[in-house]
Write a protein that holds these residues in place. Structure first.
Motif, PDB file in Angstrom:
ATOM      1  N   ASP A   1       4.582  18.196 -21.723  1.00 34.90           N
ATOM      2  CA  ASP A   1       5.829  18.543 -22.420  1.00 34.90           C
ATOM      3  C   ASP A   1       7.083  18.206 -21.617  1.00 34.90           C
ATOM      4  OD1 ASP A   1       5.462  20.403 -20.433  1.00 34.90           O
ATOM      5  OD2 ASP A   1       5.880  22.160 -21.688  1.00 34.90           O
ATOM      6  N   LEU A   2       6.992  17.277 -20.655  1.00 36.42           N
ATOM      7  CA  LEU A   2       8.179  16.887 -19.893  1.00 36.42           C
ATOM      8  C   LEU A   2       9.253  16.368 -20.843  1.00 36.42           C
ATOM      9  CD1 LEU A   2       9.336  16.313 -16.963  1.00 36.42           C
ATOM     10  CD2 LEU A   2       8.615  13.952 -17.367  1.00 36.42           C
ATOM     11  N   PRO A   3      10.460  16.941 -20.822  1.00 36.65           N
ATOM     12  CA  PRO A   3      11.512  16.477 -21.747  1.00 36.65           C
ATOM     13  C   PRO A   3      11.974  15.071 -21.389  1.00 36.65           C
ATOM     14  CG  PRO A   3      12.026  18.661 -20.848  1.00 36.65           C
ATOM     15  CD  PRO A   3      10.894  18.108 -20.033  1.00 36.65           C
ATOM     16  N   TRP A   4      12.319  14.296 -22.392  1.00 34.95           N
ATOM     17  CA  TRP A   4      12.925  12.988 -22.171  1.00 34.95           C
ATOM     18  C   TRP A   4      14.399  13.170 -21.831  1.00 34.95           C
ATOM     19  CZ3 TRP A   4       9.784   8.925 -21.869  1.00 34.95           C
ATOM     20  CH2 TRP A   4       8.577   8.923 -22.588  1.00 34.95           C
ATOM     21  N   GLY A   5      14.915  12.300 -21.000  1.00 40.79           N
ATOM     22  CA  GLY A   5      16.358  12.213 -20.783  1.00 40.79           C
ATOM     23  C   GLY A   5      16.975  13.318 -19.959  1.00 40.79           C
ATOM     24  N   GLU A   6      16.177  14.024 -19.156  1.00 39.95           N
ATOM     25  CA  GLU A   6      16.712  15.097 -18.323  1.00 39.95           C
ATOM     26  C   GLU A   6      16.242  14.920 -16.876  1.00 39.95           C
ATOM     27  OE1 GLU A   6      15.742  18.944 -19.839  1.00 39.95           O
ATOM     28  OE2 GLU A   6      16.431  18.478 -21.891  1.00 39.95           O
ATOM     29  N   VAL A   7      17.132  15.254 -15.937  1.00 40.47           N
ATOM     30  CA  VAL A   7      16.772  15.186 -14.524  1.00 40.47           C
ATOM     31  C   VAL A   7      15.690  16.226 -14.235  1.00 40.47           C
ATOM     32  CG1 VAL A   7      17.583  15.547 -12.161  1.00 40.47           C
ATOM     33  CG2 VAL A   7      19.018  14.338 -13.801  1.00 40.47           C
ATOM     34  N   SER A   8      14.589  15.769 -13.654  1.00 37.95           N
ATOM     35  CA  SER A   8      13.461  16.658 -13.383  1.00 37.95           C
ATOM     36  C   SER A   8      12.934  16.423 -11.973  1.00 37.95           C
ATOM     37  CB  SER A   8      12.330  16.389 -14.388  1.00 37.95           C
ATOM     38  OG  SER A   8      11.099  16.920 -13.929  1.00 37.95           O
ATOM     39  N   PRO A   9      12.871  17.488 -11.142  1.00 42.25           N
ATOM     40  CA  PRO A   9      12.256  17.342  -9.816  1.00 42.25           C
ATOM     41  C   PRO A   9      10.812  16.862  -9.906  1.00 42.25           C
ATOM     42  CG  PRO A   9      13.450  19.420  -9.971  1.00 42.25           C
ATOM     43  CD  PRO A   9      13.407  18.851 -11.351  1.00 42.25           C
ATOM     44  N   LEU A  10      10.088  17.294 -10.932  1.00 35.58           N
ATOM     45  CA  LEU A  10       8.704  16.851 -11.102  1.00 35.58           C
ATOM     46  C   LEU A  10       8.637  15.346 -11.324  1.00 35.58           C
ATOM     47  CD1 LEU A  10       7.191  19.648 -13.404  1.00 35.58           C
ATOM     48  CD2 LEU A  10       6.670  19.220 -10.998  1.00 35.58           C
ATOM     49  N   ALA A  11       9.520  14.846 -12.187  1.00 35.55           N
ATOM     50  CA  ALA A  11       9.540  13.408 -12.457  1.00 35.55           C
ATOM     51  C   ALA A  11       9.992  12.627 -11.228  1.00 35.55           C
ATOM     52  CB  ALA A  11      10.443  13.111 -13.645  1.00 35.55           C
ATOM     53  N   GLY A  12      10.949  13.177 -10.472  1.00 37.10           N
ATOM     54  CA  GLY A  12      11.405  12.512  -9.253  1.00 37.10           C
ATOM     55  C   GLY A  12      10.313  12.431  -8.212  1.00 37.10           C
ATOM     56  N   ASP A  13       9.561  13.530  -8.052  1.00 40.78           N
ATOM     57  CA  ASP A  13       8.448  13.543  -7.101  1.00 40.78           C
ATOM     58  C   ASP A  13       7.361  12.555  -7.541  1.00 40.78           C
ATOM     59  OD1 ASP A  13       6.845  14.662  -4.869  1.00 40.78           O
ATOM     60  OD2 ASP A  13       5.606  15.459  -6.497  1.00 40.78           O
ATOM     61  N   ALA A  14       7.064  12.547  -8.842  1.00 41.89           N
ATOM     62  CA  ALA A  14       6.038  11.636  -9.352  1.00 41.89           C
ATOM     63  C   ALA A  14       6.443  10.185  -9.135  1.00 41.89           C
ATOM     64  CB  ALA A  14       5.802  11.904 -10.837  1.00 41.89           C
ATOM     65  N   ALA A  15       7.722   9.877  -9.398  1.00 42.75           N
ATOM     66  CA  ALA A  15       8.197   8.503  -9.215  1.00 42.75           C
ATOM     67  C   ALA A  15       8.013   8.053  -7.768  1.00 42.75           C
ATOM     68  CB  ALA A  15       9.664   8.401  -9.625  1.00 42.75           C
ATOM     69  N   TYR A  16       8.243   8.952  -6.827  1.00 44.01           N
ATOM     70  CA  TYR A  16       8.018   8.637  -5.422  1.00 44.01           C
ATOM     71  C   TYR A  16       6.548   8.288  -5.178  1.00 44.01           C
ATOM     72  CZ  TYR A  16       6.843   9.430  -0.541  1.00 44.01           C
ATOM     73  OH  TYR A  16       6.321   9.287   0.719  1.00 44.01           O
ATOM     74  N   HIS A  17       5.657   9.088  -5.724  1.00 48.49           N
ATOM     75  CA  HIS A  17       4.233   8.872  -5.454  1.00 48.49           C
ATOM     76  C   HIS A  17       3.714   7.598  -6.118  1.00 48.49           C
ATOM     77  CE1 HIS A  17       3.402  12.389  -3.043  1.00 48.49           C
ATOM     78  NE2 HIS A  17       4.109  13.121  -3.885  1.00 48.49           N
ATOM     79  N   TYR A  18       4.280   7.201  -7.248  1.00 50.94           N
ATOM     80  CA  TYR A  18       3.888   5.909  -7.831  1.00 50.94           C
ATOM     81  C   TYR A  18       4.209   4.783  -6.838  1.00 50.94           C
ATOM     82  CZ  TYR A  18       4.359   8.686 -12.183  1.00 50.94           C
ATOM     83  OH  TYR A  18       4.289   9.653 -13.157  1.00 50.94           O
ATOM     84  N   VAL A  19       5.393   4.854  -6.249  1.00 49.91           N
ATOM     85  CA  VAL A  19       5.807   3.825  -5.288  1.00 49.91           C
ATOM     86  C   VAL A  19       4.960   3.908  -4.023  1.00 49.91           C
ATOM     87  CG1 VAL A  19       7.731   2.943  -3.903  1.00 49.91           C
ATOM     88  CG2 VAL A  19       8.145   3.765  -6.229  1.00 49.91           C
ATOM     89  N   ARG A  20       4.671   5.133  -3.585  1.00 56.26           N
ATOM     90  CA  ARG A  20       3.832   5.306  -2.383  1.00 56.26           C
ATOM     91  C   ARG A  20       2.478   4.632  -2.566  1.00 56.26           C
ATOM     92  NH1 ARG A  20      -0.301   8.266  -1.545  1.00 56.26           N
ATOM     93  NH2 ARG A  20       0.039   9.617  -3.361  1.00 56.26           N
ATOM     94  N   VAL A  21       1.842   4.861  -3.696  1.00 57.43           N
ATOM     95  CA  VAL A  21       0.529   4.262  -3.940  1.00 57.43           C
ATOM     96  C   VAL A  21       0.632   2.738  -4.001  1.00 57.43           C
ATOM     97  CG1 VAL A  21      -1.352   4.051  -5.616  1.00 57.43           C
ATOM     98  CG2 VAL A  21      -0.429   6.310  -5.044  1.00 57.43           C
ATOM     99  N   ALA A  22       1.667   2.237  -4.664  1.00 55.83           N
ATOM    100  CA  ALA A  22       1.857   0.785  -4.732  1.00 55.83           C
ATOM    101  C   ALA A  22       2.044   0.193  -3.339  1.00 55.83           C
ATOM    102  CB  ALA A  22       3.066   0.454  -5.613  1.00 55.83           C
ATOM    103  N   ALA A  23       2.808   0.889  -2.488  1.00 59.61           N
ATOM    104  CA  ALA A  23       3.023   0.416  -1.116  1.00 59.61           C
ATOM    105  C   ALA A  23       1.716   0.405  -0.335  1.00 59.61           C
ATOM    106  CB  ALA A  23       4.055   1.297  -0.419  1.00 59.61           C
ATOM    107  N   GLU A  24       0.892   1.442  -0.512  1.00 61.18           N
ATOM    108  CA  GLU A  24      -0.398   1.491   0.178  1.00 61.18           C
ATOM    109  C   GLU A  24      -1.294   0.339  -0.263  1.00 61.18           C
ATOM    110  OE1 GLU A  24      -1.799   5.389  -0.772  1.00 61.18           O
ATOM    111  OE2 GLU A  24      -0.489   6.391   0.695  1.00 61.18           O
ATOM    112  N   LEU A  25      -1.280   0.026  -1.542  1.00 65.17           N
ATOM    113  CA  LEU A  25      -2.074  -1.093  -2.046  1.00 65.17           C
ATOM    114  C   LEU A  25      -1.574  -2.419  -1.485  1.00 65.17           C
ATOM    115  CD1 LEU A  25      -2.375   0.039  -5.773  1.00 65.17           C
ATOM    116  CD2 LEU A  25      -4.229  -0.032  -4.098  1.00 65.17           C
ATOM    117  N   ALA A  26      -0.245  -2.528  -1.344  1.00 67.25           N
ATOM    118  CA  ALA A  26       0.334  -3.758  -0.792  1.00 67.25           C
ATOM    119  C   ALA A  26      -0.045  -3.940   0.671  1.00 67.25           C
ATOM    120  CB  ALA A  26       1.850  -3.733  -0.943  1.00 67.25           C
ATOM    121  N   VAL A  27       0.073  -2.860   1.449  1.00 69.16           N
ATOM    122  CA  VAL A  27      -0.262  -2.928   2.881  1.00 69.16           C
ATOM    123  C   VAL A  27      -1.739  -3.276   3.058  1.00 69.16           C
ATOM    124  CG1 VAL A  27      -0.476  -1.565   4.990  1.00 69.16           C
ATOM    125  CG2 VAL A  27       1.606  -1.406   3.608  1.00 69.16           C
TER     126      VAL A  27
END
Length: 329
Positions: free
Chosen positions: A85-111
């Motif tokens: 039920d994450l709302p669209w179009g609103e600043v969310s710490p959960l979404a910000g944290d998740a966005a970080y982890h998507y990038v973290r995993v991509a970086a690990e795959l790249a390395v």
């Protein structure tokens, strides 16, 4: 043909990232360029696909090796970090944290060498910080995650390419940071990126800091002679076709008409302004100097239209195209 594997991070789940990711991967041209694997949340991608009214098999995979590349299938390394039920179009710490982890995993795959390029959907910096990750943006985050000391931001449009000596620092700090070694390394990274993309002999124009390139010391404090010219000379000695320092107000005009393949900007707004005039939708943000190329759309999370199925995925398609074109081989 052994197409490169491109890790595509979903971006902020409350923004248009899921929508442009799904929309871009529906474009049949993408499958001819690369083998895409999304790092994100399947639930959010399902919601985006439903909003777009498309029938798409969104398949969760444990690893890159589990991905199956076939029409109508979207492979996702599902981190499962977002509530249904994450709302669209609103600043969310959960979404910000998740966005970080998507990038973290991509970086690990790249390395690890499992992917040959990364393409990122937009994240929201306020949400990223609220989620506990205090980076100015993707560029600095990826540098830290891959253990890379120094990277450069390049902006690319069909008419103009710009690489930056400094980016997310104040103007006074930027001038202080510019020095011949940094100028030379930035020129070298730009030259390497263009050669990787198929240009065998890039022509590079290097901007000055001061108006009219300082007019031989009339403006400024001789920054051009002390900070920029030695860097250009060192690049030229290495066989790179670099010219400057050029007055910035004419350098971009000259590049636009084809005199230069790449302009080296000294600070953020010097390079971003001309690109944005050409249209945000045309621009792709490229990070060079990482273990792999990273590209991104040059627009934000567009919270005002998130969840409405109206976002244009064309810029994401172009970002994926350029990621595949310059991928580490």
């Amino acid at each position: 043909m052994n197409l490169p594997i491109v890790a595509i991070t979903m971006g902020d789940g409350a923004g248009i990232g899921p929508e442009v990711t799904v929309g871009a991967l529906l474009d049949p041209v993408v499958a001819t360029l690369c083998r895409p694997v999304v790092i994100g949340d399947t639930s959010r991608l399902h919601a985006a696909a439903k909003g777009l009214g498309v029938d798409l098999k969104i398949a969760a995979v444990e690893s890159i090796s589990d991905a199956v590349f076939e029409p109508g299938r979207l492979n996702v390394i599902d981190l499962g970090l977002l509530p249904e039920d994450l709302p669209w179009g609103e600043v969310s710490p959960l979404a910000g944290d998740a966005a970080y982890h998507y990038v973290r995993v991509a970086a690990e795959l790249a390395v690890a060498g499992e992917v040959q390029a990364i393409c990122t959907a937009p994240l929201n910096k306020e949400a990223l910080h609220a989620g506990g990750h205090n980076y100015p943006g993707h560029t600095e985050m990826l540098a830290a995650l891959t253990g890379t000391d120094e990277v450069s931001m390049m902006l690319s449009t069909p008419r103009l390419k710009v690489i930056h000596v400094t980016t997310h620092v104040g103007l006074i700090d930027a001038v202080g940071k510019i020095e011949p070694g940094l100028v030379e390394r930035t020129i070298r990274r730009g030259d390497e990126a263009l050669r990787r993309a198929g240009n065998p002999a890039p022509k590079i124009g290097v901007c000055a800091i001061n108006p009219h390139a300082g007019e031989n010391g009339l403006f400024g404090y001789d920054e051009e002679a002390q900070k920029i010219t030695p860097g250009i000379e060192a690049a030229r000695a290495a066989g790179i076709d670099a010219v400057g320092p050029l007055p910035a107000d004419t350098a971009f005009f000259l590049a636009g008409r084809g005199d230069y393949d790449l302009i080296v900007a000294m600070y953020h707004d010097q390079g971003h302004g001309p690109i944005k005039v050409l249209g945000i939708e045309a621009g792709v943000n490229i990070t060079v100097g990482l273990p792999v190329i990273r590209t991104s759309v040059d627009h934000g999370t567009a919270f005002d239209i998130a969840g409405t199925a109206t976002a244009d995925p064309a810029s994401m398609v172009e970002a994926i195209r350029q990621a595949a074109e310059m991928a580490t081989r």
